[in-house]
Structures are given as C-alpha cells and as structure tokens.
Design a protein around this motif. Structure first.
Motif, short mmCIF file in Angstrom:
data_model
loop_
_atom_site.label_atom_id
_atom_site.label_comp_id
_atom_site.label_asym_id
_atom_site.label_seq_id
_atom_site.Cartn_x
_atom_site.Cartn_y
_atom_site.Cartn_z
N PHE B 93 0.88 -1.26 0.04
CA PHE B 93 -0.45 -0.07 0.56
C PHE B 93 0.93 1.15 0.32
N ALA B 94 2.37 1.14 0.88
CA ALA B 94 2.94 2.18 0.93
C ALA B 94 3.21 3.19 -0.54
N LEU B 95 3.56 1.85 -1.76
CA LEU B 95 3.96 1.89 -2.96
C LEU B 95 2.92 2.60 -4.21
N TYR B 96 1.98 2.10 -3.18
CA TYR B 96 0.68 2.15 -3.85
C TYR B 96 0.12 4.08 -3.81
N GLN B 97 0.18 4.58 -2.53
CA GLN B 97 0.59 5.38 -1.88
C GLN B 97 1.02 7.01 -2.41
N SER B 98 2.73 5.60 -3.06
CA SER B 98 3.75 7.38 -3.77
C SER B 98 3.27 7.36 -4.97
N VAL B 99 3.05 5.80 -5.57
CA VAL B 99 2.93 6.65 -6.62
C VAL B 99 1.51 7.44 -7.29
N LYS B 100 0.87 7.32 -6.64
CA LYS B 100 0.01 8.02 -7.09
C LYS B 100 -0.42 9.13 -6.92
N GLU B 101 0.99 9.77 -5.83
CA GLU B 101 0.62 11.44 -5.36
C GLU B 101 1.53 12.07 -6.46
N VAL B 102 1.91 11.34 -7.99
CA VAL B 102 3.66 12.33 -8.64
C VAL B 102 2.54 12.39 -9.28
N GLY B 103 2.91 13.92 -9.68
CA GLY B 103 2.37 14.86 -10.77
C GLY B 103 0.96 15.23 -11.32
N SER B 104 0.06 14.33 -12.44
CA SER B 104 -1.21 14.12 -12.86
C SER B 104 -1.37 13.62 -13.16
N PRO B 105 -2.57 12.58 -13.94
CA PRO B 105 -2.61 11.69 -14.47
C PRO B 105 -2.04 11.52 -15.63
N GLN B 106 -1.35 11.99 -16.12
CA GLN B 106 -1.67 12.49 -17.22
C GLN B 106 -0.08 12.37 -17.23
N ILE B 107 1.44 12.84 -16.67
CA ILE B 107 2.24 12.37 -16.06
C ILE B 107 2.95 11.22 -15.93
N ARG B 108 1.67 10.67 -14.48
CA ARG B 108 1.78 8.87 -14.73
C ARG B 108 1.21 8.13 -15.39
N ALA B 109 0.68 8.23 -16.77
CA ALA B 109 0.27 8.08 -18.07
C ALA B 109 1.90 7.64 -18.61
N MET B 110 2.84 8.25 -18.37
CA MET B 110 3.47 8.34 -19.00
C MET B 110 5.00 8.05 -18.53
N ALA B 111 5.07 8.61 -17.21
CA ALA B 111 6.46 8.46 -16.29
C ALA B 111 6.39 6.55 -16.37
N THR B 112 7.58 6.29 -15.38
CA THR B 112 7.92 4.97 -15.17
C THR B 112 8.31 5.27 -13.75
N LEU B 113 8.91 3.99 -13.04
CA LEU B 113 9.60 3.76 -11.81
C LEU B 113 10.71 4.06 -11.79
#
Lengths: 158, 291
Positions: B93-113
C-alpha cells in the motif's frame, strides 16, 4: 536528422518525415495542421496539450513524435462523431457553460474521455482527481466538474 | 520551447540497448517516459547527443509477484499501471500511496518507476516508499548484472550509481512479512502537480504475541539530498510496544535528523517542524494498519 514515421491520428494514417528531436505537439499542429491541441506551458505542467495515445491521456508537448510510431493518437478533432455532431463530452461542456476562453478545453475534454473510459460513474472527488493535471485560468473549475458529471450521465444513457 | 538536435534510437531488445549504451556511454541518455528528461532538455538543464528510447523493450516493464520471493517491477513500468494494480494496492500500500501522488494523471500515464529513481530528485515520491519496503535494484550492462539496495543506489541530488554503459532493469521488493504494514505520507502546498515539502515512508512489523515492534524502516523524502533512513528513530521503536510517548520521541528524532533547505516552497525551519508532525501521523497510521 530526419526519420520517416507512420503516425495514426484520429484513425487516419500519415507518413511524414520528422526531425528526431521533434515534439509530437509541433508535428500535430504544424505538419498535420490539427491546431485544436494547444501548447500553453510547453513543459508538461498545464496539460493543455493533452492527447490520447492508445486511449491513455498523455502530454504531447513533452512527447517525441518519433516515439509515437504504430500508436493510435486521438486529438480533440477526433472526438466528434462521424456525422460531424459533437461527442457527448463536448456537448456537456457547452451545455454547462464550462468553456470561457476555450484554451484549456481540448485538454479537459480528452482528460475527461480518459477518466470516463476508466470510471464511467465518477464521484465529484474522482472527477477532480481525474482532471487534477489540467489547469484553467478562466472558469474556476466548478462548471467543468458539472460538465463531466453531466457527460457521465449522457454517456450512460447512450 | 524546442529541443536541440539529438539522434533518436529505439532498440527493441535489451541486447541492443546494452550495445548502444556501451557505444555512446556519456553522450547518451535513456528515455523512458520522458516526463523528467524532456522538460529538462527543453530548459537546457540536461544535454544528450543520443536519446535511447526503451519504451519498445517489453521485458523492461511488468509487475510480477511470487509468494516467498516478493515483487519484481520492471524499471520501465508506467506509474499508472502501478497505481491501478490491485495486487500492489493490496500488498504494498505504501508504494501505491507514493505512486498516486506523482504529477498528474497524464504524467502518471507516461512516467516510469525506474525514471523516478534514476532522475533522483531529492523530492521524488517513490524512492522513500521503495527504500522503506527494502527494495533492491538490478543493474545491467554488456559486462554483466549487479544488484544493490536502492538505499545505496541513490547517491545525491540527481546522482545515482548507474554507470554510463548501464541501465536499470528492475526493482526487487521482498515479500510482505506477516504482521507488517507500510504507509506513505506527504505535505504539499497543492494537491496535484506539486513537489513535496516533506514526505515519509514507514514500514514495520509487530510481533502478534508480544506486541513489540520487531522490524521497522523510516525513510524521509525532500529533506535531504537522498531518501533519508532515520535509523536513530527506528532504534527508538524497535523491541518496544509502540505508545504515544515512544512515537513522539521517534517523530522528534526524525525532525532532528532531517537536513532540509530553504527554498521557494518552504523554509528549512517549517520543513523540520512539519517532519515531526508527519512522522507522528504516519507512524500511528502504520501501526493501526497492522493486521
């Protein structure tokens, strides 16, 4: 250096020569003359330049055109129906008064399409989160959220 | 804004990727999502003669969980694939919480771990969570493979241990211990498209019989050049039953150990204070989440 690439935009295949360093937004606007997609900040912060690539919302101002070969690109011009009538999301934005200067609108509409594809019945909070990247300097966002709610209803009864 | 010229390469296999990296070395940069690299090249912070796009190499992305072994996440896995993974939301869950904070939905659709780690901004959201979960990284080149803890891989502000002919292949995260939980928390001015003022990731295990903390990692983000493990705070909690006094003491230790700077978003003093609030809140959340 140039590369000849095949771009599929709004269901049409284009074969164009692009610079290796060309940005997708510049190719869409200047080579393909599809000027509905807007460049505002030009650095991936405002989401005005949102297009759909394989149905996912991405930022064309920080995407290389050369990286888009073989992908399905949808711009705002691709949202209207085949008979020229507006997509329900576009109509909802008009009906709810969610368009003032209109510059953020193409990005907002495409972000909405991506949101409703994934979550057809979003709560108000989910709408705000789904469009959280898209900035608007005119409307104050309330009518935009109203439009997305309305679009969700229109799409469910379609 | 326009990019300066470079040559674009798009290898389809990891073998071709290794060849290109050993050929071009420092003259090349790896392009994954592009959400850090392209803006930084637009404002001339980064330069590259060759941009090697790895998004066509299927083996570099994917989420795989094996009981006993844990989680393997390909470096080129998109953040939104992680955000919408039921498995990760359920077990990490901690990883999920950190990932969903990054940028915007558009950024998360492009960015990688992998990109979030390799760009190594001190304010990156995912590294603290990954370090708290005990993540390791697998690094590959023509010369071979090596593995190390993510904690040791990020070396400084935008500096990692990645050599010019190497690429990051994947993250390895240990299996979830029974009686453990992890949480991520952050303080920001805006709710999206924002750079954290301070962040924290906590991962701990509590012995079900004695109720004592038997394992814990506390990692701060945005208050040091790298994700900061606060071992002194961890040692306050370990072997003890967590109560308000102990949590308060550990939270204060987190604030004391943090090394924040003054910048446009917040003062160092404010950050130091807010770390203690955030640490207390997140420690309590994590302890309450242990089943």
């Amino acid at each position: 250096m140039k590369k000849i690439i095949k771009l599929n935009v709004n269901d049409i295949d284009y074969e164009i020569a692009v610079d290796h360093h060309a940005l997708l937004i510049d190719v869409i606007r200047n080579s393909l003359r599809l000027t509905g997609t807007k460049k505002s900040c030009g650095e991936g912060d405002c989401c005005s330049c949102t297009v759909l690539i394989d149905n996912k919302p991405v930022l064309s101002c920080i995407t290389l055109a050369a990286a888009c070969e073989g992908k399905k690109i949808t711009t705002i011009e691709g949202m209207e129906n085949k008979d020229g009538t507006l997509h329900p999301i576009q109509q909802a934005f008009i009906d709810k008064g969610a368009v003032q200067c209109g510059f953020c609108t193409p990005g907002m509409v495409l972000a909405t399409k991506a949101l409703l594809d994934r979550n057809p019945n979003p709560t108000r909070d989910e709408i705000k989160k789904g469009l959280s990247g898209n900035l608007c300097r005119c409307t104050g966002y309330i009518k935009i959220s109203d439009a997305v709610e309305h679009a969700a209803k229109l799409l469910q009864t379609r | 804004m326009y990019l300066q010229q470079f040559q674009y390469e798009s290898p389809e296999t990891v073998g071709d990727l290794s060849l290109l990296l050993s050929k071009y070395k420092e003259r090349a940069r790896i392009l994954a999502g592009g959400t850090d690299i392209i803006p930084n090249m637009l404002n001339k912070l980064y330069k590259a003669g060759y941009l090697i796009d790895i998004s066509g190499i299927k083996t570099l992305s994917g989420i795989e969980y094996k009981k006993g072994k844990g989680l393997t996440i390909g470096a080129a896995t998109k953040l939104d694939d992680i955000e919408y993974s039921d498995l990760i939301k359920d077990k990490y869950f901690a990883l999920y919480q950190s990932v969903k904070e990054v940028g915007s939905p558009q950024i998360r659709a492009m960015a990688t771990l992998g990109g979030n780690t390799c760009n190594a901004s001190p304010a990156a959201d995912t590294p603290p969570a990954l370090v708290a979960l005990g993540a390791g990284v697998v690094i590959v080149s023509r010369k071979g493979r090596r593995e190390m803890l993510l904690e040791d891989f990020i070396l400084g502000n935008r500096v990692t241990d990645l050599k010019p002919d190497e690429y990051l292949e994947s993250f390895q995260i240990p299996d979830v211990q029974p009686g453990s939980a992890g949480r991520f928390g952050l303080i920001t001015l805006r709710k999206a498209v924002e750079i954290d003022i301070a962040s924290i990731a906590v991962n701990l295990a509590i012995d079900p019989k004695t109720k004592k903390t038997e394992d814990i990692k506390i990692v701060l983000g945005s208050v040091a050049p790298v994700p900061l493990r606060v071992k002194k705070a961890e040692s306050i909690l370990i072997g003890q039953k967590p109560d308000d006094a102990i949590i308060e003491k550990a939270a204060k230790e987190c604030a004391d150990e943090s090394k924040p700077i003054d910048d446009i978003r917040a003062s160092a003093a404010y950050r130091r204070h807010v770390v203690s609030v955030l640490a207390k809140r997140t420690l309590n959340e994590t302890i309450n989440a242990v089943k």
